[in-house]
Design a protein around this motif. Structure first.
Motif, PDB file in Angstrom:
ATOM      1  N   TRP A   1      32.125  32.283  36.392  1.00 43.83           N
ATOM      2  CA  TRP A   1      33.113  33.301  36.036  1.00 43.83           C
ATOM      3  C   TRP A   1      33.472  34.193  37.228  1.00 43.83           C
ATOM      4  CZ3 TRP A   1      36.397  33.052  32.316  1.00 43.83           C
ATOM      5  CH2 TRP A   1      36.077  32.411  31.122  1.00 43.83           C
ATOM      6  N   ILE A   2      32.519  34.437  38.117  1.00 41.73           N
ATOM      7  CA  ILE A   2      32.861  35.169  39.347  1.00 41.73           C
ATOM      8  C   ILE A   2      33.885  34.379  40.151  1.00 41.73           C
ATOM      9  CG2 ILE A   2      31.982  35.960  41.582  1.00 41.73           C
ATOM     10  CD1 ILE A   2      29.315  36.579  40.145  1.00 41.73           C
ATOM     11  N   ASN A   3      33.667  33.087  40.290  1.00 44.15           N
ATOM     12  CA  ASN A   3      34.619  32.242  41.018  1.00 44.15           C
ATOM     13  C   ASN A   3      35.974  32.203  40.335  1.00 44.15           C
ATOM     14  OD1 ASN A   3      32.720  31.539  43.002  1.00 44.15           O
ATOM     15  ND2 ASN A   3      31.972  29.796  41.803  1.00 44.15           N
ATOM     16  N   VAL A   4      35.970  32.152  39.005  1.00 43.41           N
ATOM     17  CA  VAL A   4      37.242  32.159  38.272  1.00 43.41           C
ATOM     18  C   VAL A   4      38.000  33.447  38.563  1.00 43.41           C
ATOM     19  CG1 VAL A   4      38.295  32.234  35.985  1.00 43.41           C
ATOM     20  CG2 VAL A   4      36.453  30.615  36.446  1.00 43.41           C
ATOM     21  N   TYR A   5      37.318  34.581  38.526  1.00 48.27           N
ATOM     22  CA  TYR A   5      37.972  35.867  38.803  1.00 48.27           C
ATOM     23  C   TYR A   5      38.589  35.850  40.202  1.00 48.27           C
ATOM     24  CZ  TYR A   5      38.677  40.915  39.237  1.00 48.27           C
ATOM     25  OH  TYR A   5      39.232  42.161  39.416  1.00 48.27           O
ATOM     26  N   ASN A   6      37.800  35.460  41.195  1.00 44.03           N
ATOM     27  CA  ASN A   6      38.288  35.524  42.574  1.00 44.03           C
ATOM     28  C   ASN A   6      39.425  34.540  42.828  1.00 44.03           C
ATOM     29  OD1 ASN A   6      36.473  37.551  43.182  1.00 44.03           O
ATOM     30  ND2 ASN A   6      34.898  36.146  43.923  1.00 44.03           N
ATOM     31  N   PHE A   7      39.337  33.358  42.241  1.00 48.46           N
ATOM     32  CA  PHE A   7      40.457  32.420  42.359  1.00 48.46           C
ATOM     33  C   PHE A   7      41.706  32.985  41.698  1.00 48.46           C
ATOM     34  CE2 PHE A   7      43.041  29.229  40.150  1.00 48.46           C
ATOM     35  CZ  PHE A   7      43.613  28.619  41.261  1.00 48.46           C
ATOM     36  N   THR A   8      41.555  33.585  40.538  1.00 51.10           N
ATOM     37  CA  THR A   8      42.704  34.112  39.803  1.00 51.10           C
ATOM     38  C   THR A   8      43.399  35.212  40.584  1.00 51.10           C
ATOM     39  OG1 THR A   8      41.656  33.559  37.691  1.00 51.10           O
ATOM     40  CG2 THR A   8      43.447  35.163  37.634  1.00 51.10           C
ATOM     41  N   ALA A   9      42.636  36.100  41.207  1.00 51.12           N
ATOM     42  CA  ALA A   9      43.248  37.158  42.015  1.00 51.12           C
ATOM     43  C   ALA A   9      44.046  36.557  43.167  1.00 51.12           C
ATOM     44  CB  ALA A   9      42.170  38.097  42.542  1.00 51.12           C
ATOM     45  N   MET A  10      43.498  35.536  43.815  1.00 50.38           N
ATOM     46  CA  MET A  10      44.214  34.885  44.905  1.00 50.38           C
ATOM     47  C   MET A  10      45.475  34.184  44.397  1.00 50.38           C
ATOM     48  SD  MET A  10      40.920  33.277  46.888  1.00 50.38           S
ATOM     49  CE  MET A  10      41.829  32.560  48.238  1.00 50.38           C
ATOM     50  N   ARG A  11      45.371  33.556  43.248  1.00 52.45           N
ATOM     51  CA  ARG A  11      46.522  32.853  42.683  1.00 52.45           C
ATOM     52  C   ARG A  11      47.647  33.835  42.345  1.00 52.45           C
ATOM     53  NH1 ARG A  11      47.459  27.966  39.695  1.00 52.45           N
ATOM     54  NH2 ARG A  11      49.713  27.830  39.506  1.00 52.45           N
ATOM     55  N   MET A  12      47.288  35.007  41.818  1.00 50.14           N
ATOM     56  CA  MET A  12      48.303  36.012  41.513  1.00 50.14           C
ATOM     57  C   MET A  12      49.025  36.473  42.773  1.00 50.14           C
ATOM     58  SD  MET A  12      46.217  38.275  38.679  1.00 50.14           S
ATOM     59  CE  MET A  12      47.593  39.322  38.184  1.00 50.14           C
ATOM     60  N   VAL A  13      48.264  36.628  43.850  1.00 46.77           N
ATOM     61  CA  VAL A  13      48.870  37.022  45.124  1.00 46.77           C
ATOM     62  C   VAL A  13      49.821  35.936  45.623  1.00 46.77           C
ATOM     63  CG1 VAL A  13      48.353  37.373  47.579  1.00 46.77           C
ATOM     64  CG2 VAL A  13      47.023  38.584  45.828  1.00 46.77           C
ATOM     65  N   ILE A  14      49.372  34.688  45.613  1.00 50.27           N
ATOM     66  CA  ILE A  14      50.192  33.597  46.139  1.00 50.27           C
ATOM     67  C   ILE A  14      51.442  33.384  45.302  1.00 50.27           C
ATOM     68  CG2 ILE A  14      50.231  31.091  46.472  1.00 50.27           C
ATOM     69  CD1 ILE A  14      48.875  32.757  48.701  1.00 50.27           C
ATOM     70  N   ASP A  15      51.351  33.555  43.998  1.00 54.46           N
ATOM     71  CA  ASP A  15      52.524  33.382  43.140  1.00 54.46           C
ATOM     72  C   ASP A  15      53.632  34.374  43.473  1.00 54.46           C
ATOM     73  OD1 ASP A  15      51.428  31.257  41.821  1.00 54.46           O
ATOM     74  OD2 ASP A  15      50.851  32.379  40.020  1.00 54.46           O
ATOM     75  N   ALA A  16      53.266  35.527  44.069  1.00 53.61           N
ATOM     76  CA  ALA A  16      54.257  36.557  44.395  1.00 53.61           C
ATOM     77  C   ALA A  16      54.460  36.739  45.900  1.00 53.61           C
ATOM     78  CB  ALA A  16      53.819  37.894  43.785  1.00 53.61           C
ATOM     79  N   TYR A  17      53.702  36.029  46.715  1.00 55.53           N
ATOM     80  CA  TYR A  17      53.702  36.243  48.158  1.00 55.53           C
ATOM     81  C   TYR A  17      55.088  35.988  48.765  1.00 55.53           C
ATOM     82  CZ  TYR A  17      51.580  36.433  52.798  1.00 55.53           C
ATOM     83  OH  TYR A  17      51.237  36.796  54.079  1.00 55.53           O
ATOM     84  N   PRO A  18      55.504  36.822  49.748  1.00 51.90           N
ATOM     85  CA  PRO A  18      54.726  37.837  50.458  1.00 51.90           C
ATOM     86  C   PRO A  18      54.627  39.171  49.720  1.00 51.90           C
ATOM     87  CG  PRO A  18      56.908  37.654  51.425  1.00 51.90           C
ATOM     88  CD  PRO A  18      56.819  36.590  50.371  1.00 51.90           C
ATOM     89  N   VAL A  19      53.418  39.675  49.626  1.00 51.59           N
ATOM     90  CA  VAL A  19      53.132  41.014  49.116  1.00 51.59           C
ATOM     91  C   VAL A  19      52.100  41.636  50.038  1.00 51.59           C
ATOM     92  CG1 VAL A  19      53.659  40.527  46.691  1.00 51.59           C
ATOM     93  CG2 VAL A  19      51.350  40.126  47.559  1.00 51.59           C
ATOM     94  N   ASP A  20      52.021  42.972  50.031  1.00 51.89           N
ATOM     95  CA  ASP A  20      51.025  43.629  50.883  1.00 51.89           C
ATOM     96  C   ASP A  20      49.831  44.130  50.085  1.00 51.89           C
ATOM     97  OD1 ASP A  20      52.091  45.795  49.558  1.00 51.89           O
ATOM     98  OD2 ASP A  20      52.949  46.739  51.339  1.00 51.89           O
ATOM     99  N   SER A  21      49.845  43.888  48.747  1.00 51.89           N
ATOM    100  CA  SER A  21      48.747  44.347  47.904  1.00 51.89           C
ATOM    101  C   SER A  21      48.843  43.669  46.549  1.00 51.89           C
ATOM    102  CB  SER A  21      48.815  45.875  47.725  1.00 51.89           C
ATOM    103  OG  SER A  21      47.889  46.314  46.747  1.00 51.89           O
ATOM    104  N   ILE A  22      47.706  43.489  45.895  1.00 47.27           N
ATOM    105  CA  ILE A  22      47.716  42.943  44.541  1.00 47.27           C
ATOM    106  C   ILE A  22      48.344  43.922  43.553  1.00 47.27           C
ATOM    107  CG2 ILE A  22      45.456  43.812  43.798  1.00 47.27           C
ATOM    108  CD1 ILE A  22      44.997  41.007  42.515  1.00 47.27           C
TER     109      ILE A  22
END
Length: 254
Positions: free
Chosen positions: A77-98
């Motif tokens: 579940w820790i890995n799921v959380y960290n992957f999900t945060a990265m995926r949210m960033v990439i789906d909107a990138y370029p961004v300077d913050s989550i």
């Protein structure tokens, strides 16, 4: 142990997520004067779409209840959380913050349904608060989940695993507290101990420790710091949290 039905999918998730980390993790740079490990999100956005889709598809097929060993389930579940945060960033990138408006119009991405696990939608908040903290009752979790921000504890180039999870969490915290710009800073002249904002945000997790937050922190300090705090009543203060993305492109001087 992982139940037979889930073992293959969990192993596949760990392999794919590990590949993502190893490809795009970068050693520490300085962002806004704070040393932090980073990811090459620009390269990830260009190249890693199919890999991230494979990871998401694999998670959707996993039944987390079939992961029988508590440490393996916690690591998952820790890995799921960290992957999900990265995926949210990439789906909107370029961004300077989550916290970018491109991710959430109310600048609160933690409440958005962001990932499917076992066919069910989860938000970052639900994964952290309701799955990890409620089920495992381990305050060290807040140092392992990362919202991809400069002030978060540093990420490594490999996923968490059930094997040696306790030792890895403890070392993560010790390393974080050795970073005087975001983890911990002890000013002996002013009797002030400045700590990461996450310890203030989630201070309720430490209510059962003698001396609260300080009681949790002391075992992770070096001998000199612990000895000094035993004889000096320190005032607790907290760093401002820098939400800047832990992005190689944000490095000072680039």
């Amino acid at each position: 142990m992982v139940g037979a039905a889930a073992a293959g999918d969990v192993a596949r998730f760990n392999t794919l997520y590990g590949e993502l980390l190893q490809r795009y993790w970068r050693p520490a740079v300085t962002i806004n004067g704070v040393e932090t490990t980073v990811f090459d999100y620009a390269a990830m956005q260009r190249e890693a779409g199919p890999l991230m889709d494979d990871i998401a598809d694999t998670l959707e097929a996993i039944d987390p209840a079939a992961i029988e060993d508590p440490d393996e389930r916690k690591a998952f579940w820790i890995n799921v959380y960290n992957f999900t945060a990265m995926r949210m960033v990439i789906d909107a990138y370029p961004v300077d913050s989550i916290t970018s408006f491109k991710i959430s119009l109310i600048k609160h991405p933690w409440s958005k349904d962001a990932i499917k696990v076992g066919g069910r939608d989860y938000s970052l908040s639900e994964i952290e608060k309701e799955v990890l903290l409620q089920r495992f009752d381990d305050p060290r979790i807040i140092f392992a989940v990362s919202c991809a921000a400069v002030s978060c504890p540093d990420r490594s180039a490999e996923p968490f695993a059930g094997e040696r999870l306790d030792a890895r969490l403890d070392e993560l915290i010790r390393t974080f507290f050795r970073n005087p710009a975001k983890g911990l800073s002890l000013n002996r002249q002013t009797n002030t101990l400045t700590l990461a904002w996450i310890l203030e945000k989630d201070d309720y997790l430490f209510e059962e420790y003698p001396d609260g937050v300080l009681g949790f922190v002391k075992p992770y300090l070096d001998a000199g710091q612990r000895a000094w705090l035993e004889t000096h009543p320190a005032r607790l203060d907290y760093f401002d949290h820098d939400w800047t993305l832990n992005d190689l492109a944000q490095a000072d001087g680039r």
